[in-house]
Design a protein around this motif. Structure first.
Motif, PDB file in Angstrom:
ATOM      1  N   UNK A  33       0.846  -1.192   0.000  1.00  0.00           N
ATOM      2  CA  UNK A  33       0.000   0.000   0.000  1.00  0.00           C
ATOM      3  C   UNK A  33       0.885   1.245   0.000  1.00  0.00           C
ATOM      4  N   UNK A  34       0.488   2.212  -0.772  1.00  0.00           N
ATOM      5  CA  UNK A  34       1.209   3.481  -0.804  1.00  0.00           C
ATOM      6  C   UNK A  34       0.271   4.636  -0.519  1.00  0.00           C
ATOM      7  N   UNK A  35       0.854   5.739  -0.076  1.00  0.00           N
ATOM      8  CA  UNK A  35       0.123   6.997   0.084  1.00  0.00           C
ATOM      9  C   UNK A  35       0.678   8.001  -0.916  1.00  0.00           C
ATOM     10  N   UNK A  36      -0.234   8.720  -1.506  1.00  0.00           N
ATOM     11  CA  UNK A  36       0.095   9.785  -2.443  1.00  0.00           C
ATOM     12  C   UNK A  36      -0.602  11.053  -1.967  1.00  0.00           C
ATOM     13  N   UNK A  37      -0.174  12.180  -2.481  1.00  0.00           N
ATOM     14  CA  UNK A  37      -0.880  13.418  -2.179  1.00  0.00           C
ATOM     15  C   UNK A  37      -0.854  14.336  -3.391  1.00  0.00           C
ATOM     16  N   UNK A  38      -1.853  15.188  -3.438  1.00  0.00           N
ATOM     17  CA  UNK A  38      -1.937  16.161  -4.521  1.00  0.00           C
ATOM     18  C   UNK A  38      -2.319  17.511  -3.945  1.00  0.00           C
ATOM     19  N   UNK A  39      -1.392  18.436  -4.068  1.00  0.00           N
ATOM     20  CA  UNK A  39      -1.624  19.796  -3.599  1.00  0.00           C
ATOM     21  C   UNK A  39      -2.285  20.604  -4.710  1.00  0.00           C
ATOM     22  N   UNK A  40      -2.967  21.679  -4.367  1.00  0.00           N
ATOM     23  CA  UNK A  40      -3.637  22.500  -5.384  1.00  0.00           C
ATOM     24  C   UNK A  40      -2.661  22.977  -6.449  1.00  0.00           C
ATOM     25  N   UNK A  41      -3.018  22.738  -7.699  1.00  0.00           N
ATOM     26  CA  UNK A  41      -2.196  23.196  -8.807  1.00  0.00           C
ATOM     27  C   UNK A  41      -0.957  22.367  -9.066  1.00  0.00           C
ATOM     28  N   UNK A  42      -0.823  21.260  -8.350  1.00  0.00           N
ATOM     29  CA  UNK A  42       0.368  20.418  -8.525  1.00  0.00           C
ATOM     30  C   UNK A  42      -0.023  19.004  -8.921  1.00  0.00           C
ATOM     31  N   UNK A  43       0.944  18.291  -9.436  1.00  0.00           N
ATOM     32  CA  UNK A  43       0.702  16.902  -9.789  1.00  0.00           C
ATOM     33  C   UNK A  43       0.685  16.036  -8.536  1.00  0.00           C
ATOM     34  N   UNK A  44       0.011  14.917  -8.658  1.00  0.00           N
ATOM     35  CA  UNK A  44      -0.017  13.972  -7.555  1.00  0.00           C
ATOM     36  C   UNK A  44       1.382  13.393  -7.370  1.00  0.00           C
ATOM     37  N   UNK A  45       1.794  13.252  -6.117  1.00  0.00           N
ATOM     38  CA  UNK A  45       3.122  12.727  -5.828  1.00  0.00           C
ATOM     39  C   UNK A  45       3.042  11.564  -4.854  1.00  0.00           C
ATOM     40  N   UNK A  46       3.920  10.624  -5.061  1.00  0.00           N
ATOM     41  CA  UNK A  46       4.088   9.486  -4.162  1.00  0.00           C
ATOM     42  C   UNK A  46       4.872   9.951  -2.943  1.00  0.00           C
ATOM     43  N   UNK A  47       4.453   9.535  -1.734  1.00  0.00           N
ATOM     44  CA  UNK A  47       5.189   9.965  -0.552  1.00  0.00           C
ATOM     45  C   UNK A  47       5.669   8.825   0.338  1.00  0.00           C
ATOM     46  N   UNK A  48       4.951   7.721   0.393  1.00  0.00           N
ATOM     47  CA  UNK A  48       5.332   6.669   1.325  1.00  0.00           C
ATOM     48  C   UNK A  48       4.661   5.364   0.921  1.00  0.00           C
ATOM     49  N   UNK A  49       5.298   4.256   1.250  1.00  0.00           N
ATOM     50  CA  UNK A  49       4.704   2.956   0.948  1.00  0.00           C
ATOM     51  C   UNK A  49       5.142   1.925   1.979  1.00  0.00           C
ATOM     52  N   UNK A  50       4.376   0.857   2.037  1.00  0.00           N
ATOM     53  CA  UNK A  50       4.681  -0.239   2.955  1.00  0.00           C
ATOM     54  C   UNK A  50       4.461  -1.554   2.227  1.00  0.00           C
TER      55      UNK A  50
END
Length: 122
Positions: A33-50
C-alpha cells in the motif's frame, strides 16, 4: 478491492494527524500500500509505501522523519501518522495499492481510495 482513506482535517503547523486506509476485499496481507498526495495546482506525488508484510517501508525525503506508515493486517488497515506538519503538507491524500503480490516499487498502482483533505495552517 476497494480502499477508503479517512482522518484528514485542519491542523496548525507543527501539529499531527493520523490517516487511515481501510481495505475491502480478499487477501489484504498480499497487497503493498502506498500513500500519495496532490496539492492545489500540482501533480499527484508518491510519498510513502509499505510492503505487504509491513517489514519494508519507503519515505520520500520531504516526509522522512515526520511521517510513519504502519499496517494491521488483522484489521485490513494501513495507517499514516503525520507529525510536525507543515503548510506545504496541505493536499488531498490518497491511499492506493498495486496488483496483489506486487512490490510497492511500481508505477502501476491499480486501486485507489477517494482521498482525504489535509490542511495545515501557518
Amino acid at each position: 478491492v476497494q480502499l477508503q482513506a479517512s482522518g484528514g482535517g485542519l491542523v496548525q503547523a507543527g501539529g499531527s494527524l493520523s490517516l487511515s486506509c481501510a481495505f475491502s476485499g480478499r487477501f489484504f496481507s498480499r497487497y503493498a500500500v502506498g500513500w500519495f498526495r496532490q496539492a492545489p495546482g500540482k501533480e499527484r506525488e508518491f510519498i510513502v509505501a509499505i510492503s505487504w508484510s509491513g517489514g519494508s517501508t519507503y519515505y520520500v525525503d520531504s516526509v522522512k522523519g515526520r511521517f510513519t506508515i504502519t499496517r494491521d493486517n488483522a484489521k485490513n488497515t494501513v495507517y499514516l501518522q503525520m507529525n510536525s506538519l507543515k503548510p506545504e503538507d496541505t493536499a488531498v491524500y490518497y491511499c492506493a495499492a498495486p496488483e496483489m503480490d506486487s512490490s510497492w516499487y511500481t508505477a502501476d498502482y491499480k486501486y485507489w481510495g477517494q482521498g482525504t483533505q489535509v490542511t495545515v495552517s501557518s
